[in-house]
Design an enzyme around this catalytic site. Sequence first.
Site, PDB file in Angstrom:
ATOM      1  CB  CYS A  60      -0.933   0.001   1.201  1.00 13.56           C
ATOM      2  SG  CYS A  60      -2.064  -1.408   1.253  1.00 13.56           S
ATOM      3  CB  ALA A  61       3.829   2.161   2.019  1.00 11.84           C
TER       4      ALA A  61
END
Length: 165
Positions: A60-61
């Site tokens: 996600c990051a």
Amino acid sequence: MASITLGGNPVHTSGELPAVGSQLADFKLVQNDLSVASLSNFAGKKLVLNIFPSVDTGTCAASVRKFNESASGLENTTVLCISRDLPFAQKRFCGAEGLENVVNLSDFQSGDFGKANGLEIVDGPLAGLHSRAIIVVDADGKIVHTEQVAEIANEPNYEAALAAL
């Protein structure tokens, strides 16, 4: 209901992504300052909706970083990073990373955005969070590209999303 995987194990979402060619439904999502944003806040802009389970995971990051990098060169386009993370976590992450070209929006209050767009994971260890997906919208609010990422741990197809603009 879409069938996706988490670490190779099947999980399901609450529905299917909206159809290409349809209008993106209005939404109410919380911004970093705790104010509420809706689709009208972005009227006339092309949008890339980068949707994911939690900014506190590596994939996600990575997607937020990648879209932040790409967003600086996009004309009349806003990248919305949407999750059920608290706005404080989203703000902390982008502040620590120096990411200023994306807009964080949180669906933490009700999860209605995820439910309305078929994104809510309904079983498995991430139940209640959003699946990893991309929705690209033109300046008139029409959906021009979608991707439901089949394996939650995988990154989306950035090139396909950006090419749709």
